[in-house]
Design a protein around this motif. Sequence first.
Motif, PDB file in Angstrom:
ATOM      1  N   ALA A  36     -22.831 -43.239 -15.475  1.00  0.00           N
ATOM      2  CA  ALA A  36     -22.495 -42.539 -14.232  1.00  0.00           C
ATOM      3  C   ALA A  36     -21.112 -41.913 -14.313  1.00  0.00           C
TER       4      ALA A  36
ATOM      5  N   ASN B  43     -26.332 -54.266 -19.353  1.00  0.00           N
ATOM      6  CA  ASN B  43     -26.996 -53.182 -18.628  1.00  0.00           C
ATOM      7  C   ASN B  43     -26.132 -52.664 -17.482  1.00  0.00           C
TER       8      ASN B  43
ATOM      9  N   THR C 260     -23.838 -47.244 -24.118  1.00  0.00           N
ATOM     10  CA  THR C 260     -22.532 -47.355 -23.463  1.00  0.00           C
ATOM     11  C   THR C 260     -21.429 -46.784 -24.334  1.00  0.00           C
TER      12      THR C 260
ATOM     13  N   TRP D 289     -24.856 -48.698 -17.217  1.00  0.00           N
ATOM     14  CA  TRP D 289     -25.120 -47.737 -16.148  1.00  0.00           C
ATOM     15  C   TRP D 289     -23.842 -47.242 -15.492  1.00  0.00           C
ATOM     16  N   ASN D 290     -22.854 -48.106 -15.405  1.00  0.00           N
ATOM     17  CA  ASN D 290     -21.563 -47.694 -14.854  1.00  0.00           C
ATOM     18  C   ASN D 290     -20.908 -46.633 -15.748  1.00  0.00           C
TER      19      ASN D 290
ATOM     20  N   LYS E 187     -28.218 -51.335 -25.389  1.00  0.00           N
ATOM     21  CA  LYS E 187     -27.466 -50.975 -24.182  1.00  0.00           C
ATOM     22  C   LYS E 187     -26.003 -50.694 -24.527  1.00  0.00           C
TER      23      LYS E 187
END
Length: 393
Positions: A363, A355, A220, A359-360, A216
């Motif tokens: 996006a 996680n 990132t 995801w931040n 993850k």
Amino acid sequence: MSEEQSLKDKTAKGLFWGGFSNGIQQLLNLVFGIFIARLLTPSDYGMVGMLAIFSLIAGSIQESGFTAALVNKKEVTHKDYNAVFWFNIITSLCLYLVLFLCAPLIAYFYKVPELTPLARYSFTGFFASLGISHSAYLKRNLMVKQQAMSSVIGLTVSGIAGVTLAYLGFSYWGYATQSIVYVAVNTACYWHFTRWRPTLQFSLAPIKEMFGFSGKLLITNIFNHINNNLFSIILGRYYSEREVGQFNQANKWNLMGHSLITGMVSSVALPVLRQVADDSERQCRIFRKMLRFTAFISFPVMLSLSLIAPEMITLTIGNKWLPSAYILQLLAIGGAFLPVTSLYTNLLISKGKSNLFMWNTIAQGVSQLVVMYLLYPYGIQCMIKVYIAINVG
């Protein structure tokens, strides 16, 4: 001595050495950066800047988030360090081969044929994989002083090499060499300061165990590099290497500003917050103290940098870089928030919530990519203003 008092002492020493290290590092970056900027042109900077995104993404794949995974793990053995070491070596060799073959495609994308040999030379810096496990060892054991000494020695030697080569007329080749020399010296210092040594017998079992967490962070980090180097890609594709150079010069000064604060806090934030992760109240108390300290320094420093940017750029590196000063004024405003963001990132990682951070970041990266592509016809300053608004928001 109580455990809490011992942690306070380690944190205080870590902050001191982190602050001292980053202060010296930024001073060295400033001094050598001024000399090199006076010797090179914006186009020279742009040539190296267009390759940065490829090196950084490949570097993230090479490291694969295992540094943070080793630091965050409750118990670490020789087997864990050894598995990460050999995995990094194998991955870096494969990545260099792929990028060596893809160098002509990179040059074709930017429509700059000279990038082919430069790319193949610059990507040799992947031997940084030799020091990833050692770096994790230093961080996990809060050996901030040794990390500081490694960085200072590396910056000094590489800075002298870069300035010398630029003076002798090697243009962007000298600038690229500076990064390679830094990696070599820094890696050698990590080996010198670390007692751990790899062995030939290793198992990939620890890699599988840690990859749920580190994978993850890998994704990132890749999107973080895309976010941070988006302008170099778009400017190199639709403008020229001169515009890339002006932006990279501004971003370099912005990075020197907020890295001084980010590096000082980050050197201790993750290991300290991880040690108290089982006590939420204590972790919250420590985090708030770090947050107040970070904001107290970050906002005055970065906003002041924004105010004095034109005069500072003109006096230090000359009028040829004046367009970068106006870019720096905008970037420094967004840079004021980055140390605070970094601290929150370390908090999420210490809680095992990589996680959410992933995801931040994805996006944010996707939205920035779409918006920047739509805005590039309207000019650099328009893109930067929207970029800052997305990051601050």
